[in-house]
Enzyme design. Structure first.
Site, short mmCIF file in Angstrom:
data_model
loop_
_atom_site.label_atom_id
_atom_site.label_comp_id
_atom_site.label_asym_id
_atom_site.label_seq_id
_atom_site.Cartn_x
_atom_site.Cartn_y
_atom_site.Cartn_z
N GLU A 54 27.65 31.65 4.10
CA GLU A 54 28.87 32.21 3.36
C GLU A 54 29.44 33.04 4.00
OE1 GLU A 54 27.34 34.88 0.28
OE2 GLU A 54 25.32 35.07 0.96
N GLU A 112 37.13 35.59 8.38
CA GLU A 112 35.85 36.14 8.69
C GLU A 112 35.25 35.25 9.75
OE1 GLU A 112 33.57 37.78 5.52
OE2 GLU A 112 35.38 38.85 4.82
#
Lengths: 586, 586
Positions: B377, B386
């Site tokens: 995730e 990210e």
């Protein structure tokens, strides 16, 4: 070698094997000042290796760097370009030409690569090569905006067969005019010459201190570049020598000067001296005074020069009186105590003690006798920007006889929208980042005036002093004018001008279309706007301008709005609100 | 008194004699939270005098200042307005309403007066009163631009009989919704109520934390305002209570957050905890894992959770395995040593020591056995921001078995042009003036999304690891998308979104039109542009965006260009070139 300061370079076609050898030999033979040479032989392999090997490099030593203009590889690999720029900086090249910006260039990608390169590499400006053709300026403009108006991006403008209007380009940082050899035609003797229209265009650019590059077209591989270089020098030699005044003002081209503060600061003798050199201006003053003296019903005329400085108007007043054959008492009033010393000297040496000298501020002195003619030279580049209205309101009230005449009788301020990359960059650099909300006095040169100047406001001193209208007494003004733009433009601010009626039909003007001949006392004003605004042909630009006063300060505020036919519109900030960056002290 | 936090004020028609008495008595009776009262009785005489006399002043003491909204005089005299604002600041009024901005207002003059006032007076914001009607927004936009985007200018939006689209106004600093009493109709019992369409519009604004003003129309001089105030409170009471998630995210409306740097910084336990509260997200992950387990041809399935954090995906993996009825070995990999302590705790308490825990960075660890299913995730608000691509490239290569499955399988980034005065002002204030070249994670609320989001790029992890395409390996991206603008707008930047395919048809999305229900882990991104750009209906906005990487940094660059039908065009800077303001560390 450069004749008339004209620098001519050569750009050989194809790849030169050894740049240093070319400079030492071939360039010398061509009588060129510099050469445009590739930095490397498109050495893609160097990227993975991390360095160039000797055979990949065209210019190897710094010995000839001053006369080499680097040419970067095509866009294949932006890492290679980056390495080339590093090498160029190391060798000491002063500029590097980027690959051509053409109609097929992806502008966003081109701009990104350029911006990343100039942001990274210390010192070497990048020159964007464009061909003067339809749409070229708009492409350059997009690239320049995407690059955030980076000052280290410049332009090499290549002329071609198209005769197109290049006036837009005069507002741009054009460093080089590139002339491909195929643009030339042969004269009777077989030597290369330019067509008449090209000659005219190139002579216009010779006034812009750019350098020229003769680029050898591929089909002209065998021609001798020396003939082209010589022809260009010949062309430069046919330019008329500028007048002394034009040569003097050429020094001040695009040099920003803060407007004078004559009421707050005492001027220096040298400043007076500079002004006094403008004979055409004083000729007009003399003529105006003579007419006013002739027209005067008085038997004994009292003529006051207020703000006499070192006395140039006094001399002219005495001459005007002689020419008119009338008895005139001349009184000179000056607040600067140091200038008063020089006035005494001149009264003794030149004026035979005829002149009454008074040390006073014209705004507060109550005379024993009043003036029939009151003469002043308080006009600034924008007419009222050295506070002539404020001074003359007081002077006319205190000093002028009931039916007296004030010279000048009136004056008016004009503005026009302007494009100038250079002026905007200089204003931005001026005064520690506060320079974009200040007007400047500047000999506007590298600029494109986008429309005819329009009247903002005027001041008149023809009414009897005790009947001055409310508006004129307060000397506040507010004006709006709308301009229609003819070509795609980037607006960088406003050019400001004035004209004045000295007396009757004797006028002074610094408006481009009515400029008083050979007069050089006043450069125009430049009012920058913080954020340049785009305008398309047919767009309307609306200028709002305010002249405001409070307590001991007078200042201007200005804003520009654009509106397209499709109602798209943008508005600038109202600049210098409440005089927060600039004011003239009383 | 405010129900649901709704603040309702009253504005009596005509001039109130004594503001303090009104507040103490009449306002109380009306059950209003505040009153809009004139500051003075249009006391022009005060300007020459230099001060107000008592009878000229409506609000005299600071006692009731918190519940009085000042209303300035009409434009007759800007010196009077200036004195009124000084008085308002002295008495402590929090806001002053400027005279109405209408179709007949001279915008340049109006803007000049406003800007001079807010530049001068410390502290009191000026609220520009506009009636919601054709052309009102364009007028406000010009005034706001002429005032240089001054943050102390706000808007009081008066609704009228016209039903017009107010979505533009949601991007503006609307502080007050003004409802004239003549907008109301009588119900069966004779009490004032609003039409259905007005009710709906007003309920929409109740979500924007603005205050309401019941303005007594002149023809309604005799009506009792208490009935109107009560009706508005009743209307607020009919609003549905927000869900817990919605209430939680309401706190973060328009609050700018720097994007996480999960690879550079170790997250804190509380941050993990916040993410873990998003049950819909983990439900989708569990569902995706169950499907992948069901589809797996292996007898004993190895499932790795990379970047396990405190273990929410581990719990779901174990549940998915149970539901699928298959033997699954779960391995959890985490680089944060502190989180590993919690993983051990959960393994002991909740997972019956079934899970193999590994302290490692997924980008460098070589396992003894490879994963059939690799779950992570690592997605950010813009999908890849990210560094999921960089992490999973390495993880898939090192950890995944030849026919293994990566969850998520792919993800994509989207942008849309956006208008938001508030977000732009906050970005400008962020980080000491460097905040306009940084993207933010933000619950975008006071904004107008100007067009449907469009795809920028995507990343896929469905290919066998050793066949990753060149592009995907380098993880560099460049995209361009063009948007057609529907209404006149001021573009303040871009909204960024993502969607992802976890496995098969199990997807996550934060795009407005496909948003996964009740999922609240991700707010959108906001990419500001330094200089807001105007756009007209029919204009094309082109967005260029780059994802770049070098050495240990990945970053975005972005630019917006506008082009009208008449070829007028403007281009923003390419923001954040070479990561000079923002980057994500590897």
């Amino acid at each position: 070698m450069a004749l008339n300061g004209l620098r001519v370079g050569v750009e050989p076609c194809g790849m030169v094997a050894d740049g240093d050898a070319f400079v030492a030999g071939e360039m010398e033979r061509c009588e060129a000042d510099f050469a445009v040479l590739a930095v490397t032989h498109e050495a893609e392999a160097a990227v993975d290796r991390g360095y160039f090997i000797l055979s990949e490099v065209v210019v190897k030593t710094s010995q000839h760097a001053y006369c080499v203009l680097g040419r970067a590889s095509t866009w294949g690999d932006s890492d290679l370009l980056s390495m080339e720029l590093q090498l160029a900086a190391y060798v000491g090249l002063k500029r590097v030409l980027a690959p051509e910006l053409s109609a097929s260039t992806n502008l966003a990608s081109y701009a990104r690569t350029l911006l990343a390169l100039v942001s990274n590499t210390a010192g070497v400006p990048l020159v964007v090569r464009v061909r003067a053709a339809e749409g070229a300026w708009a492409r350059w403009n997009r690239v320049r905006m995407l690059c955030g108006h980076q000052v280290r991006l410049q332009v090499a403008l290549e002329l071609g067969d198209d005769a197109c209007d290049l006036s837009q380009w005069r507002a741009e940082p054009v460093q080089l005019i590139v002339l491909p050899t195929r643009m030339f035609v042969g004269n009777a003797a077989g030597y290369p010459v330019l067509r008449k229209d090209h000659q005219a265009e190139i002579k216009r650019w010779m006034d812009h201190a750019v350098a020229y590059v003769i680029r050898q077209s591929e089909e002209d591989e065998s021609v001798d570049l020396i003939d082209y270089v010589r022809y260009l020098r010949f062309l430069a030699g046919t330019l008329e020598d500028p007048s002394a005044a034009a040569a003097a003002s050429a020094e001040y081209r695009d040099v920003l000067q803060a407007p004078l503060q004559p009421l707050m600061d005492h001027l220096e003798s040298a400043t007076y001296e500079t002004f006094e050199m403008d004979l055409p201006k004083y000729d007009h003053y003399e003529h105006a005074m003579m007419r006013a003296i002739q027209d005067s019903p008085q038997k004994e005329i009292v003529l006051m020069v207020v703000g006499a400085g070192r006395g140039p108007l006094v001399t002219r007043a005495l001459r005007a009186a002689r020419q008119a054959g009338r008895a005139v008492q001349v009184i000179a009033i000056e607040k600067n105590p140091s200038a008063l010393v020089e006035l005494q000297l001149r009264n003794a040496n030149d004026w035979g003690h005829q002149v009454t000298l008074i040390r006073a501020d014209m705004r507060g002195w109550v005379p024993t006798q009043r003036a029939d003619i009151l003469v002043s030279e308080l006009l600034g580049s924008f007419g009222d920007n050295e506070l002539s209205p404020e001074c003359l309101d007081a002077a006319c009230r205190l000093l002028l006889a009931p039916r007296g005449v004030c010279i000048p009788q009136s004056y008016a301020a004009y503005v026009a929208p302007l494009s100038s990359t250079l002026l905007h960059a200089r204003a931005q650099a001026y005064g520690d980042g506060h320079g974009l909300e200040t007007p400047y006095v500047v000999n506007i040169h590298a600029a494109h005036i986008l429309a005819e100047p329009q009247l903002m406001w005027s001041f008149s001193h023809t009414q009897p002093s005790d009947q001055i209208a409310g508006d004129n007494r307060h000397n506040q003004r507010w004006a709006t004018a709308t301009f229609r733009v003819q070509s795609p433009s980037l607006v960088h601010g406003l050019a400001g001008y004035f004209d004045a009626v000295l007396y009757g039909n004797v006028e002074l003007s610094i408006r481009p279309d009515t400029h008083t001949e050979d007069m050089h006392s006043w450069f125009p004003m430049y009012f920058p706007i913080k954020q340049p605004m785009t305008a398309s042909p047919g767009d309307e630009l609306t200028v709002h301008m305010w002249r405001r006063s409070r307590e001991s300060r007078t200042w201007y505020e200005w804003a520009v709005e654009s509106a397209g036919r499709e109602a798209s519109s943008a508005s600038s900030l109202i600049h210098n609100i409440n005089a927060h960056e600039y004011w003239i002290g009383h």
